[in-house]
Motif scaffolding. Structure first.
Motif, mmCIF file in Angstrom:
data_model
loop_
_atom_site.group_PDB
_atom_site.id
_atom_site.type_symbol
_atom_site.label_atom_id
_atom_site.label_comp_id
_atom_site.label_asym_id
_atom_site.label_seq_id
_atom_site.Cartn_x
_atom_site.Cartn_y
_atom_site.Cartn_z
ATOM 1 N N ALA A 193 0.803 -1.263 -0.005
ATOM 2 C CA ALA A 193 0.085 0.095 -0.018
ATOM 3 C C ALA A 193 0.679 1.344 0.071
ATOM 4 C CB ALA A 193 -0.884 0.047 1.241
ATOM 5 N N PHE A 194 2.002 1.175 0.553
ATOM 6 C CA PHE A 194 2.766 2.467 0.859
ATOM 7 C C PHE A 194 3.097 3.192 -0.486
ATOM 8 C CE2 PHE A 194 6.594 5.037 1.562
ATOM 9 C CZ PHE A 194 6.300 5.377 2.975
ATOM 10 N N PRO A 195 3.633 2.242 -1.432
ATOM 11 C CA PRO A 195 3.834 3.359 -2.716
ATOM 12 C C PRO A 195 2.703 3.525 -3.391
ATOM 13 C CG PRO A 195 4.216 0.785 -2.889
ATOM 14 C CD PRO A 195 4.204 1.119 -1.634
ATOM 15 N N LEU A 196 1.436 2.914 -3.519
ATOM 16 C CA LEU A 196 0.542 3.363 -3.955
ATOM 17 C C LEU A 196 -0.190 4.450 -3.306
ATOM 18 C CD1 LEU A 196 -1.638 -0.161 -4.386
ATOM 19 C CD2 LEU A 196 -0.168 1.074 -6.135
ATOM 20 N N LEU A 197 -0.130 4.555 -2.034
ATOM 21 C CA LEU A 197 -0.503 5.918 -1.326
ATOM 22 C C LEU A 197 0.431 7.320 -1.728
ATOM 23 C CD1 LEU A 197 -1.251 4.175 2.093
ATOM 24 C CD2 LEU A 197 -2.746 5.304 0.656
ATOM 25 N N GLU A 198 1.526 7.013 -1.882
ATOM 26 C CA GLU A 198 2.404 7.985 -2.476
ATOM 27 C C GLU A 198 2.227 8.538 -3.756
ATOM 28 O OE1 GLU A 198 7.151 7.171 -0.669
ATOM 29 O OE2 GLU A 198 6.371 5.700 -2.048
ATOM 30 N N GLN A 199 1.503 7.765 -4.547
ATOM 31 C CA GLN A 199 1.041 8.159 -5.985
ATOM 32 C C GLN A 199 -0.594 8.706 -5.799
ATOM 33 O OE1 GLN A 199 3.108 8.335 -8.575
ATOM 34 N NE2 GLN A 199 4.744 7.729 -6.931
ATOM 35 N N ALA A 200 -1.304 8.385 -4.880
ATOM 36 C CA ALA A 200 -2.615 8.887 -4.779
ATOM 37 C C ALA A 200 -2.705 10.287 -4.728
ATOM 38 C CB ALA A 200 -3.347 8.132 -3.534
ATOM 39 N N PRO A 201 -4.080 10.861 -5.135
ATOM 40 C CA PRO A 201 -4.044 12.278 -4.870
ATOM 41 C C PRO A 201 -4.329 12.737 -3.509
ATOM 42 C CG PRO A 201 -6.051 11.180 -5.978
ATOM 43 C CD PRO A 201 -4.959 10.095 -5.754
ATOM 44 N N ILE A 202 -3.590 12.559 -2.853
ATOM 45 C CA ILE A 202 -3.487 12.862 -1.142
ATOM 46 C C ILE A 202 -2.262 13.467 -0.581
ATOM 47 C CG2 ILE A 202 -5.333 11.294 -0.736
ATOM 48 C CD1 ILE A 202 -3.547 9.289 0.481
ATOM 49 N N ARG A 203 -2.421 13.954 0.639
ATOM 50 C CA ARG A 203 -0.978 14.552 0.863
ATOM 51 C C ARG A 203 -0.561 13.245 1.844
ATOM 52 N NH1 ARG A 203 -0.526 19.564 5.179
ATOM 53 N NH2 ARG A 203 1.823 19.448 5.611
#
Length: 332
Positions: A193-203
């Motif tokens: 999940a970590f790298p996916l969250l880095e690319q998501a439209p969120i802070r």
């Protein structure tokens, strides 16, 4: 804005729901509050004190706390919770609130209201108390025991939108609950999940440990329902033990009673920070309609605050914003 309340759900039903609904209707003239339940029980509680923007909708059945969720929702078609959910589905109401059976409300959300297209699983997102009194949004805390990396990203985006739309935060910080702060810590799901969250439209601000949650290292913390519910129950249990121990110590002798009188105000303020009634309800994010879960022991204030949350979410088009984010092709 029409907000339906399951008046028969919760430990203090229907009294607390009625009192909270009356208070909310008087506070906000731009909403209509609809009490759904046994009108023979609801009418006497109003005692002629019915605001013009409060309505009653009769429902002959009630889903009990010990009912099996799926069976109850399917068999009790005229249960107050199911009727409220159907009102949201059919656009007779813009939102619903219930303090009843959590599993049944989740089932009502899925089977009656339905999911937002593209959302794999909805998430229960209550506010957890923090030392600054503002709280942190946590999801999922029990709607689903397991989650994939992709679903954790969905939770993060929905939680970020909720804090932005309802609480007015600009670019809310999102953290991933983990056993360490390093990027490669945790189980396989967390690592994925970590790298996916880095690319998501969120802070995204990285991993967050449970010991730091009360200090508010972020505005939204995401996790699977199993870990999240354990964290929630641990916090509730710890707070209960601490306050019980303090009460015992402060009533032990006349010296400690004197000390208690001196620090009473400060302790009261601290306890208020941990009071669930100040936050009102937890949204079931991912449902194609606004569904809010109030604490089972909600009082009138908690119901009123749940209506306040619903009103803000509707004014800021929370559900539409989530739907648009998905429709625009976010990696969810």
């Amino acid at each position: 804005m029409r907000i339906a309340i399951d008046a028969m759900g919760g430990d203090h039903a229907p009294q607390a729901a009625v009192e909270g609904a009356v208070s909310a209707a008087r506070e906000w003239a731009d909403i209509t509050v609809i009490l759904v339940g046994d009108t023979d029980r609801l009418q006497p509680l109003l005692q002629g004190n019915k605001p013009a923007n409060l309505e009653l909708r009769h429902a002959s059945e009630t889903i009990e706390a010990d009912d099996e969720p799926v069976k109850a929702v399917r068999r009790k078609k005229d249960a107050s919770m199911v009727v409220a959910g159907r009102m949201v589905k059919e656009k007779e109401a813009d939102a619903m609130i219930s303090a009843g059976n959590t599993g049944a409300l989740m089932t009502t959300g899925l089977l009656v209201v339905g999911r937002i297209p593209g959302i794999e699983r909805p998430a229960l997102a209550p506010m957890l108390p923090t030392t600054d009194g503002e709280g942190i949004l946590a999801l999922d805390l029990g709607a689903n025991m397991d989650a994939t990396a992709n679903q954790l990203v969905q939770y993060a985006i929905m939680g970020s939108l909720y804090r932005s739309k309802v609480h007015g935060l600009h670019e809310p910080r999102v953290g991933l609950l983990n056993v360490g702060t390093e990027a490669m810590k945790g189980n396989e799901v967390a690592k994925a999940a970590f790298p996916l969250l880095e690319q998501a439209p969120i802070r995204f601000v990285g991993n967050v440990e449970s010991r730091d949650v009360l200090r508010k290292p972020c505005d939204v913390v995401v996790c699977d329902g199993f870990a999240g519910n354990i964290m929630l129950k641990s916090m509730e249990g710890t707070a209960s033990v601490i306050f019980s121990a303090l009460k015992e110590e402060f009533t032990r002798t006349w010296y400690t009673k004197l000390a208690a009188a001196i620090v009473k105000k400060g302790l009261g303020q601290f306890r208020k920070k941990l009071d669930y009634t100040e936050h009102g309800a937890a949204p079931l994010l991912g449902i194609d309609g606004l569904v809010l879960k109030s604490h089972g022991s909600s009082n009138a204030l908690a119901f009123k605050n749940a209506v306040r949350q619903a009103r803000l979410a509707l004014k800021n088009d929370l559900v539409g914003s989530i739907s648009t984010e998905i429709r625009n092709g976010s990696e969810l």
